[in-house]
Each structure stands twice: as structure tokens, then as C-alpha cells.
Design a protein around this motif. Structure first.
Motif, PDB file in Angstrom:
ATOM      1  N   UNK A 168      37.428  21.857  53.155  1.00 41.25           N
ATOM      2  CA  UNK A 168      36.167  21.388  53.758  1.00 41.25           C
ATOM      3  C   UNK A 168      35.074  21.289  52.692  1.00 41.25           C
ATOM      4  N   UNK A 169      35.043  22.258  51.775  1.00 41.90           N
ATOM      5  CA  UNK A 169      34.038  22.219  50.710  1.00 41.90           C
ATOM      6  C   UNK A 169      34.263  20.995  49.828  1.00 41.90           C
ATOM      7  N   UNK A 170      35.536  20.730  49.530  1.00 39.15           N
ATOM      8  CA  UNK A 170      35.867  19.559  48.711  1.00 39.15           C
ATOM      9  C   UNK A 170      35.436  18.274  49.430  1.00 39.15           C
ATOM     10  N   UNK A 171      35.732  18.200  50.705  1.00 40.67           N
ATOM     11  CA  UNK A 171      35.378  17.007  51.487  1.00 40.67           C
ATOM     12  C   UNK A 171      33.842  16.822  51.483  1.00 40.67           C
ATOM     13  N   UNK A 172      33.112  17.926  51.606  1.00 41.06           N
ATOM     14  CA  UNK A 172      31.638  17.859  51.615  1.00 41.06           C
ATOM     15  C   UNK A 172      31.066  17.338  50.301  1.00 41.06           C
ATOM     16  N   UNK A 173      31.797  17.507  49.214  1.00 44.16           N
ATOM     17  CA  UNK A 173      31.274  17.070  47.916  1.00 44.16           C
ATOM     18  C   UNK A 173      31.982  15.839  47.377  1.00 44.16           C
ATOM     19  N   UNK A 174      32.836  15.252  48.232  1.00 41.98           N
ATOM     20  CA  UNK A 174      33.710  14.159  47.772  1.00 41.98           C
ATOM     21  C   UNK A 174      32.919  13.003  47.144  1.00 41.98           C
ATOM     22  N   UNK A 175      31.890  12.573  47.866  1.00 42.13           N
ATOM     23  CA  UNK A 175      31.165  11.399  47.376  1.00 42.13           C
ATOM     24  C   UNK A 175      30.457  11.695  46.050  1.00 42.13           C
ATOM     25  N   UNK A 176      29.864  12.893  45.970  1.00 43.05           N
ATOM     26  CA  UNK A 176      29.187  13.278  44.728  1.00 43.05           C
ATOM     27  C   UNK A 176      30.192  13.295  43.584  1.00 43.05           C
ATOM     28  N   UNK A 177      31.361  13.882  43.840  1.00 32.62           N
ATOM     29  CA  UNK A 177      32.356  14.024  42.783  1.00 32.62           C
ATOM     30  C   UNK A 177      32.927  12.662  42.383  1.00 32.62           C
ATOM     31  N   UNK A 178      33.091  11.782  43.364  1.00 32.66           N
ATOM     32  CA  UNK A 178      33.592  10.434  43.030  1.00 32.66           C
ATOM     33  C   UNK A 178      32.609   9.683  42.144  1.00 32.66           C
ATOM     34  N   UNK A 236      19.879  14.620  29.122  1.00 32.68           N
ATOM     35  CA  UNK A 236      20.207  15.476  30.256  1.00 32.68           C
ATOM     36  C   UNK A 236      19.547  14.916  31.511  1.00 32.68           C
ATOM     37  N   UNK A 237      20.376  14.586  32.494  1.00 34.53           N
ATOM     38  CA  UNK A 237      19.832  14.037  33.747  1.00 34.53           C
ATOM     39  C   UNK A 237      20.314  14.905  34.904  1.00 34.53           C
ATOM     40  N   UNK A 238      19.397  15.174  35.835  1.00 38.34           N
ATOM     41  CA  UNK A 238      19.784  15.959  37.014  1.00 38.34           C
ATOM     42  C   UNK A 238      19.233  15.288  38.256  1.00 38.34           C
ATOM     43  N   UNK A 239      19.962  15.395  39.339  1.00 33.82           N
ATOM     44  CA  UNK A 239      19.509  14.813  40.593  1.00 33.82           C
ATOM     45  C   UNK A 239      20.041  15.650  41.753  1.00 33.82           C
ATOM     46  N   UNK A 240      19.600  15.307  42.959  1.00 31.45           N
ATOM     47  CA  UNK A 240      20.009  16.097  44.129  1.00 31.45           C
ATOM     48  C   UNK A 240      21.157  15.436  44.873  1.00 31.45           C
ATOM     49  N   UNK A 241      21.554  16.094  45.956  1.00 33.53           N
ATOM     50  CA  UNK A 241      22.624  15.521  46.786  1.00 33.53           C
ATOM     51  C   UNK A 241      21.967  14.759  47.934  1.00 33.53           C
ATOM     52  N   UNK A 242      22.386  13.533  48.088  1.00 35.41           N
ATOM     53  CA  UNK A 242      21.750  12.670  49.088  1.00 35.41           C
ATOM     54  C   UNK A 242      21.925  13.223  50.503  1.00 35.41           C
ATOM     55  N   UNK A 243      20.862  13.113  51.299  1.00 35.68           N
ATOM     56  CA  UNK A 243      20.946  13.433  52.726  1.00 35.68           C
ATOM     57  C   UNK A 243      20.966  14.912  53.034  1.00 35.68           C
ATOM     58  N   UNK A 244      20.627  15.752  52.064  1.00 38.29           N
ATOM     59  CA  UNK A 244      20.714  17.192  52.289  1.00 38.29           C
ATOM     60  C   UNK A 244      19.497  17.705  53.069  1.00 38.29           C
ATOM     61  N   UNK A 245      19.733  18.656  53.962  1.00 38.88           N
ATOM     62  CA  UNK A 245      18.651  19.276  54.729  1.00 38.88           C
ATOM     63  C   UNK A 245      17.780  20.098  53.762  1.00 38.88           C
ATOM     64  N   UNK A 246      16.463  19.853  53.779  1.00 38.91           N
ATOM     65  CA  UNK A 246      15.588  20.551  52.817  1.00 38.91           C
ATOM     66  C   UNK A 246      15.614  22.066  53.007  1.00 38.91           C
ATOM     67  N   UNK A 247      16.013  22.517  54.213  1.00 44.10           N
ATOM     68  CA  UNK A 247      16.061  23.961  54.495  1.00 44.10           C
ATOM     69  C   UNK A 247      17.415  24.587  54.133  1.00 44.10           C
ATOM     70  N   UNK A 248      18.281  23.820  53.507  1.00 41.34           N
ATOM     71  CA  UNK A 248      19.646  24.314  53.309  1.00 41.34           C
ATOM     72  C   UNK A 248      19.725  25.506  52.354  1.00 41.34           C
ATOM     73  N   UNK A 249      20.483  26.511  52.785  1.00 40.71           N
ATOM     74  CA  UNK A 249      20.746  27.659  51.899  1.00 40.71           C
ATOM     75  C   UNK A 249      21.717  27.240  50.791  1.00 40.71           C
TER      76      UNK A 249
END
Ligand SMILES: C[S@@+](CC[C@H](N)C(=O)[O-])C[C@H]1O[C@@H](n2cnc3c(N)ncnc32)[C@H](O)[C@@H]1O
Length: 271
Positions: free
Chosen positions: A56-66, A247-260
Motif C-alpha cells: 500500500x505504501x508503494x502504491x501511494x508513492x507510485x506516481x512520485x517514484x515513476x 538541488x531541487x525539492x518539491x512536494x507531493x501533489x494533492x497532499x492534505x496540508x494537515x498530514x502527519x
């Protein structure tokens, strides 16, 4: 911050205990000497947790990793904290020559071998190397890599810097690894859950970290990985200091701002 977000990880904690407590207890009953080695017990517990969670963790990060790994990883790839080797399936075999999986928990190695073989990387063909160390064991890592230091083209960390121990300092561990194994011009790719920029969410991350860390192999919710990577510095023209050329950094799209489990993604090229 929403109340539901403050307690969102209780479901994960309940599932982790339901899955891992009994088999870990059985392992201790079979080998009571484990009681003298709490770290080994924690590794057994985490190995069961990861069997339950990793897909499930892998699936949640699939798009980022691709988007992060597949187009960028090339040459000799070194995966810090490989877990079950999920990263290997994002590697393009026409560009990657070797997959080195650093994984201190030996209970994960069988699954790494299996996933690596499915992606075409094997020990017999010398395209797979599994190293049973933590990232802080720089001397052992270097010894295992052979005579040529800095032989890695792509260093990857997926959800692992959060599990680096407090001692030695995670900043020093990552800096030592980049300095010693990564080629000049080589790249560091990461996708990590990190300290949330909102102070209130960060407070809850700190609140849950002791329990979460006991459950998930030392994982800290409040690790400020972007600060660690940024702190390694950009090398300006004509200067000696600074680890990165860019060095470039960015966030994960569509993430809830309150996410732990707030994520940060990045690509840095060594100077
Ligand atoms: C959350 S899992 C992520 C696994 C994998 N990177 C993935 O994305 O599926 C974190 C992994 O880091 C490993 N780990 C823990 N402490 C470590 C350390 N000090 N150095 C390297 N890896 C570590 C754990 O054993 C675990 O397999």
C-alpha cells in the motif's frame, strides 16, 4: 488542524500491532535469548509490519517514484534502506547496470532478491549486491563496494532517512554517504515523509514519534529531511564548500496540508 488528522495514524498502529505482535511473540518464545537483543526484536516486528504495509505504501508513492526514479536513475544505483526492494521495479534496465540494496534488516533480504530478480538484477550476474548494514556504517559499506570509492551514479532514499538513528547525526550520515560512495556529478534522489511545515502538525508528529518509532523500526515522523539535504550546501563557482552542484525539492501533489505523513521529493546533483 483537523481532529481526524491528529489521530489518523491510530489505524496504522492498530493494524501494525494486530499483524506483528503475535509472530514477534512466537519468535521470542522460540528463541528467548532474543530478550537480550531488543533491536533484533524490533527488526522482527518491523519485518512483519512491512509485509503488511509495503504494497500500500508503494502504491501511494507510485506516481512520485515513476516521475522521480524511472527517468533519472542510471548506472550503478544504491538504494538506502531498500526494505523489500520496491525501488527496483522503477529502474529502467536499459539505463541501470547494477542495483545495490543497503538493508540492515536481514529479514527483508529474501524479498529484495525476489523483486530484484523479477526486474532482471541478480547476484549471479553481478547486477545485484545486498549490503546488510545501516547507512551509518560507512566503513563497512566502502569495504564491500570494492577498490574504487565513489562508484555510485545514483543514490536513492525512499522513506528511509526517517529511520536513521539519532546518533550519529542523520546530517553527518547522509553527508558521509554522499561524499564517500557517490561519484562527482552523480545524483541523489529522495522521496521521504518529513516534518510538516505547519507548527501544529509538527507538534503532533513529535507527540506520536516515540510510539510510532517503536512500532516501525525507529521511523521518526518529525525528521526534517529537506533541511538535512539543503544543509549540505550548494557549491558556488570557485568554492570548495557545498556538496551539491544543483538541488531541487518539491512536494507531493494533492497532499492534505494537515498530514502527519507530509512528503518531500528531491533531486540533487553532486558537485
Ligand atoms: C519504511 S522502510 C522503506 C523501504 C523501502 N525504501 C521502500 O520504499 O519500500 C525503511 C527501511 O529502512 C531500513 N533502515 C532502518 N534503519 C536504517 C539505517 N540506519 N540505514 C539504512 N536503512 C535503514 C529499514 O530496515 C527499512 O527497511
Amino acid at each position: 488542524m483537523k481532529w481526524s488528522a491528529r489521530f489518523s495514524l491510530l489505524t496504522d498502529l492498530r493494524q501494525a500491532f494486530q499483524t506483528a505482535l503475535f509472530p514477534t511473540f512466537l519468535a521470542v518464545v522460540r528463541s528467548p535469548l532474543l530478550l537480550l537483543h531488543p533491536h533484533a526484536i524490533s527488526e522482527i516486528f518491523m519485518s512483519h509490519v512491512w509485509v503488511m504495509m509495503s504494497a500500500a505504501v508503494d502504491e501511494g508513492g507510485k506516481q512520485v517514484k515513476e516521475n522521480l526514479i524511472t527517468p533519472h536513475a542510471y548506472g550503478v544505483v544504491f538504494d538506502i534502506g531498500a526494505g523489500h526492494g520496491h525501488t527496483v521495479k522503477y529502474l529502467d534496465p536499459t539505463k541501470v547496470t547494477k542495483y545495490i540494496a543497503l538493508e540492515p534488516n536481514a529479514l527483508m533480504h529474501r524479498q529484495i532478491r525476489k523483486n530484484a530478480a523479477l526486474a532482471g538484477f541478480t547476484e549471479s550476474a553481478d547486477t545485484l549486491l545486498i549490503l546488510p548494514y545501516g547507512a551509518e556504517a560507512t566503513a563497512q559499506i566502502l569495504r564491500s563496494l570494492g577498490p574504487e570509492p565513489q562508484c555510485v551514479d545514483t543514490l536513492i532514499s525512499i522513506l528511509t532517512i526517517c529511520s536513521f538513528p539519532m546518533e550519529p547525526e542523520p546530517d553527518d550520515v547522509l553527508a558521509a554517504l554522499v561524499a564517500s560512495v557517490l561519484k562527482p556529478g552523480g545524483q541523489f534522489l529522495f522521496y521521504e515523509h518529513v516534518a510538516n511545515p505547519q507548527a501544529e502538525v509538527r507538534w503532533w508528529q513529535r507527540f506520536w514519534t516515540p510510539l510510532w518509532s517503536m512500532t516501525c523500526g525507529g521511523c521518526r515522523l518529525d525528521r526534517d529531511t529537506p533541511a538535512i539535504v539543503k544543509g549540505m550546501g550548494i557549491r558556488e563557482e570557485g568554492q570548495e564548500s557545498g556538496m551539491w552542484r544543483e538541488c531541487k525539492m518539491w512536494g507531493k501533489e494533492g497532499e492534505d496540508v494537515d498530514s502527519l505523513f507530509w512528503h518531500s521529493v528531491g533531486r540533487a546533483v553532486k558537485a
